[in-house]
Design an enzyme around this catalytic site. Structure first.
Site, PDB file in Angstrom:
ATOM      1  CG  ASN A   1      23.648 -12.740   1.154  1.00  0.00           C
ATOM      2  OD1 ASN A   1      23.989 -12.918   2.326  1.00  0.00           O
ATOM      3  ND2 ASN A   1      24.140 -11.772   0.410  1.00  0.00           N
TER       4      ASN A   1
ATOM      5  CD  GLN B   1       6.399 -21.436  -2.500  1.00  0.00           C
ATOM      6  OE1 GLN B   1       5.364 -20.788  -2.530  1.00  0.00           O
ATOM      7  NE2 GLN B   1       7.318 -21.229  -1.577  1.00  0.00           N
TER       8      GLN B   1
ATOM      9  CG  HIS C   1       9.707 -17.274  -3.973  1.00  0.00           C
ATOM     10  ND1 HIS C   1       9.887 -15.964  -3.623  1.00  0.00           N
ATOM     11  CD2 HIS C   1       8.474 -17.608  -3.521  1.00  0.00           C
ATOM     12  CE1 HIS C   1       8.807 -15.521  -2.998  1.00  0.00           C
ATOM     13  NE2 HIS C   1       7.923 -16.496  -2.919  1.00  0.00           N
TER      14      HIS C   1
ATOM     15  CD  GLU D   1       8.159 -21.675   3.380  1.00  0.00           C
ATOM     16  OE1 GLU D   1       8.516 -22.175   2.285  1.00  0.00           O
ATOM     17  OE2 GLU D   1       8.464 -20.526   3.740  1.00  0.00           O
ATOM     18  CG  HIS D   2       3.826 -21.717   1.748  1.00  0.00           C
ATOM     19  ND1 HIS D   2       5.110 -21.651   1.258  1.00  0.00           N
ATOM     20  CD2 HIS D   2       3.590 -20.529   2.351  1.00  0.00           C
ATOM     21  CE1 HIS D   2       5.616 -20.455   1.534  1.00  0.00           C
ATOM     22  NE2 HIS D   2       4.728 -19.758   2.205  1.00  0.00           N
TER      23      HIS D   2
ATOM     24  CG  ASP E   1       3.553 -15.402  -0.192  1.00  0.00           C
ATOM     25  OD1 ASP E   1       3.868 -16.104   0.781  1.00  0.00           O
ATOM     26  OD2 ASP E   1       3.635 -15.785  -1.376  1.00  0.00           O
TER      27      ASP E   1
ATOM     28  CG  HIS F   1      21.180 -28.331  45.427  1.00  0.00           C
ATOM     29  ND1 HIS F   1      22.502 -28.202  45.081  1.00  0.00           N
ATOM     30  CD2 HIS F   1      20.473 -27.907  44.335  1.00  0.00           C
ATOM     31  CE1 HIS F   1      22.596 -27.737  43.842  1.00  0.00           C
ATOM     32  NE2 HIS F   1      21.377 -27.542  43.362  1.00  0.00           N
TER      33      HIS F   1
END
Lengths: 427, 427
Positions: free
Chosen positions: B210, B255, B258, B323-324, B357, B416
């Site tokens: 969360n 989707q 969710h 995302e998908h 999924d 160096h």
């Protein structure tokens, strides 16, 4: 250098707390940077010109650096430097080409196809600091891996200057930068993240910068990808009695000259070597141009730890997880197996760390402040995306239906189950 | 669903601005989380017990979940779910094994050796939410790639509960979690980042949570690695007239169920299909258990875009970088070449997104909010480090001396150059 005594766990914890303090950033900067980013988002090129006049004291006409100026840089640049940049480029390319990933595909069962595509990030922005921190080597290190990954357009930004360091423009051209814009600071990062009339919006920003640049990169992260927020540079040297104290001291100083906050750590099982390195440090410091930086760095942040044996040296160094790790021992290669955490390793008495800064081909953009526990040198992998794909036939989805719907219902996600069931002929 | 009209660039920009708003986090949480982290750093286990009593209303004796409880979960779990978890595990393993990277080594010239080691991250922490968001599938998706990478110890934390969801403990055991602790929220993330008497400090933290968990992960980033801060979930479907409206609607709803903030986007070149999908959506919504979530999600955040042709559909979707991504077209595989930005692709009319999924073996931890432009699905690569190494012989460093010192002097870094020169016999 200060000598530390205690268990490896205690020493590592102490070093880590000190290191965190050295890399502490100034939070007063946050708000100023927020304002600058917001201004560039709405004001575009005009906001960039405003900040250039304000911070850089330069009135900009054209934001883009012209092809003429880049061509002229090739005439102005020192010819030894040009040759060295070309050779370094070849080495960086041949090393990083080995990082190229291939996609894959398999058919785990009838009617099922799965795979992974590799796609380059489309457009990348590289920040290059101005003034004395303008390092042509860093241009090569940031741009070449992106180029090898197949990035379509590479945009470089660097603060406006009365006259650019020729080697910077040359390195940019050699490495394959597509466009150079003269804009620096937080305003430059904002321009790359959001785009302006002149400067195209990029997908990822890499490259080092001062506190304003670092803070701006943090703030735009998520809108674009970023490489990392680097803390002060570090070297850890594991040396036994076979090490040459003059070499060890020189390598510690090559780190210390970067920054008063830079940290040099020597872990050795030889008290004799520890003493001899301290004598050498003093001698070499006396004739060093950047003594004013290197001396306080060594005196305040340098540390020597005497370890009982070889295993203990590696145990401690794995806890420290240094950015650069030198193994100044005979048969150093045989000890590679003992290394769990480090950004880049330099093996044996002759592999001085600056070889990696400039030349060997390994990347010099490295994880600091013990982040090598979970992250790596900049490389080709930072400029690609791995895209998964799946294809199920009608028969294959029916065969998997019971398993998928069992899990979906167990998670209380009915629409997930239905998306499978609707494809069943029963429906 | 709302229909959008405009150029691909305009639509993509609008969708992105909306998407950013959906993923906006509450900044009031920042301070509270800072306090919690500071308290756990100093108070250790006692602070964890304090927060458990305060937030979870549970007085904890043992922080660790006992082996007995885990064994009992195997008796309690639904046997279909157990079988499905085992099959999913097999698929996830066989897919992710293909992501294993090998190191490399080359000898580009005489006396020069370079290479790259692959090392697993040593200890990883996985966060698993409690209550209705406790997804056994997410346990598998986070743990299995770490296990394949060779991570030595995997610690799972999850909020204390009167009774744990058996499938969560079963999934943890199947995937290879070493220890489970019952501690949640920002306090749990703090415990993983800094360690307490009971909970070992880890090197990287993955897993969803969360707003408190997400904010805590952001705040400890740098001390430990983190996977990503995910925004609301998204699906983008490219469909032509060959698509089945019932399938497309079911997938959009999977989707939408969710989260009210979840986003479903349909891009199609068939107005007929668009109309039919809307009819299907309404029908399917009426009997959906989670209608109260899915309906406002679809109505507020769902979008339909009518495109001119196939190329335009892909151009827009690459700008959206979902995302998908489902390609609901005949011969979908042939269009893979057109995809530049997406987390995970589902090909053809039967490859419904929930297959990924739960089951196909590809990872379901994916980049949201257009971050697939520069980042990828969680995978084995997220649990390894690439460590560079270099070895130069005495002759090799002498051969490179002029190039290296030219660059070092050009950058004003004398120490160096000296670190190379000191190894020359002239000295």
């Amino acid at each position: 250098m200060k000598r530390l005594i205690g268990s490896n766990q205690e020493i590592a914890q102490l070093l880590y707390m000190e290191q965190l303090e050295l890399s502490q950033q100034n939070s007063d900067v946050e708000e100023l940077v927020e304002d600058i980013i917001a201004h560039v988002r709405t004001g575009g090129d005009e906001a960039l010109r405003h900040y250039s006049a304000k911070f850089d004291k330069i009135d900009l006409d054209e934001l883009q650096v012209s092809q003429d100026l880049i061509d002229q840089a090739f005439d102005k640049v020192d010819q030894d430097v040009l040759a060295a940049l070309k050779n370094a480029k070849g080495n960086i390319e041949s090393y990083h080409c080995q990082q190229l990933e291939k996609g894959f595909e398999d058919q785990p069962s009838d009617g099922v196809l799965r795979g992974q595509l590799i796609r380059p990030i489309e457009r990348v922005g590289v920040y290059v600091p101005g003034g004395t921190a303008a390092y042509p080597s860093s241009v090569l290190m940031n741009v070449i891996p992106a180029k090898i990954a197949g990035v379509k357009e590479i945009i470089m930004i660097t603060p406006p200057q009365k006259e650019f360091v020729p080697a910077i423009l040359v390195a940019a051209k050699l490495a394959g930068v597509d466009k150079i814009f003269q804009v620096g600071g937080a305003q430059g990062i904002a321009a790359l993240a959001y785009g302006t009339e002149s400067i195209p919006k990029v997908d990822k920003i890499t490259g080092p910068g001062n506190i304003f640049v670092a803070t701006a990169k943090k703030q735009v992260f998520g809108i674009v990808g970023i490489d990392m927020i680097a803390g002060p540079s570090e070297i850890g040297i594991i040396a036994d009695e076979s090490a040459n104290p003059a070499y060890v001291a020189a390598d510690l100083l090559s780190q210390a000259e970067h920054d008063i906050l830079a940290r040099a750590i020597l872990v050795t099982n030889s008290e004799k070597l520890a003493d001899a390195v301290e004598v050498e440090l003093e001698q070499q410091l006396q004739t060093l141009e950047r003594e004013a930086i290197a001396r306080p760095s060594i005196e305040k942040n340098g540390r020597i730890i005497l370890a009982e044996d070889v295993d203990s040296m590696f145990e401690l160094m794995n806890l420290v997880a240094p950015e650069h790790l030198e193994i100044a021992m005979n048969h150093a290669y045989d000890y590679l197996d003992k290394v769990e955490n480090a950004g880049s390793i330099f093996l044996g008495h002759y592999t001085s760390e600056p070889i990696g800064d400039y030349y060997a081909g390994t990347n010099h953009v490295l994880p600091t402040t013990a982040t090598s526990r979970f992250s790596s040198a900049l490389g080709v992998h930072d400029f690609i995306k791995r895209i998964q794909y799946t294809q199920y036939s009608k028969a294959a989805i029916h065969a998997a239906e019971k398993d998928i719907t069992s899990l979906a219902y167990a998670e209380g996600l009915q629409a997930h189950a239905r998306a499978i069931e609707v494809r069943n002929d029963r429906n």
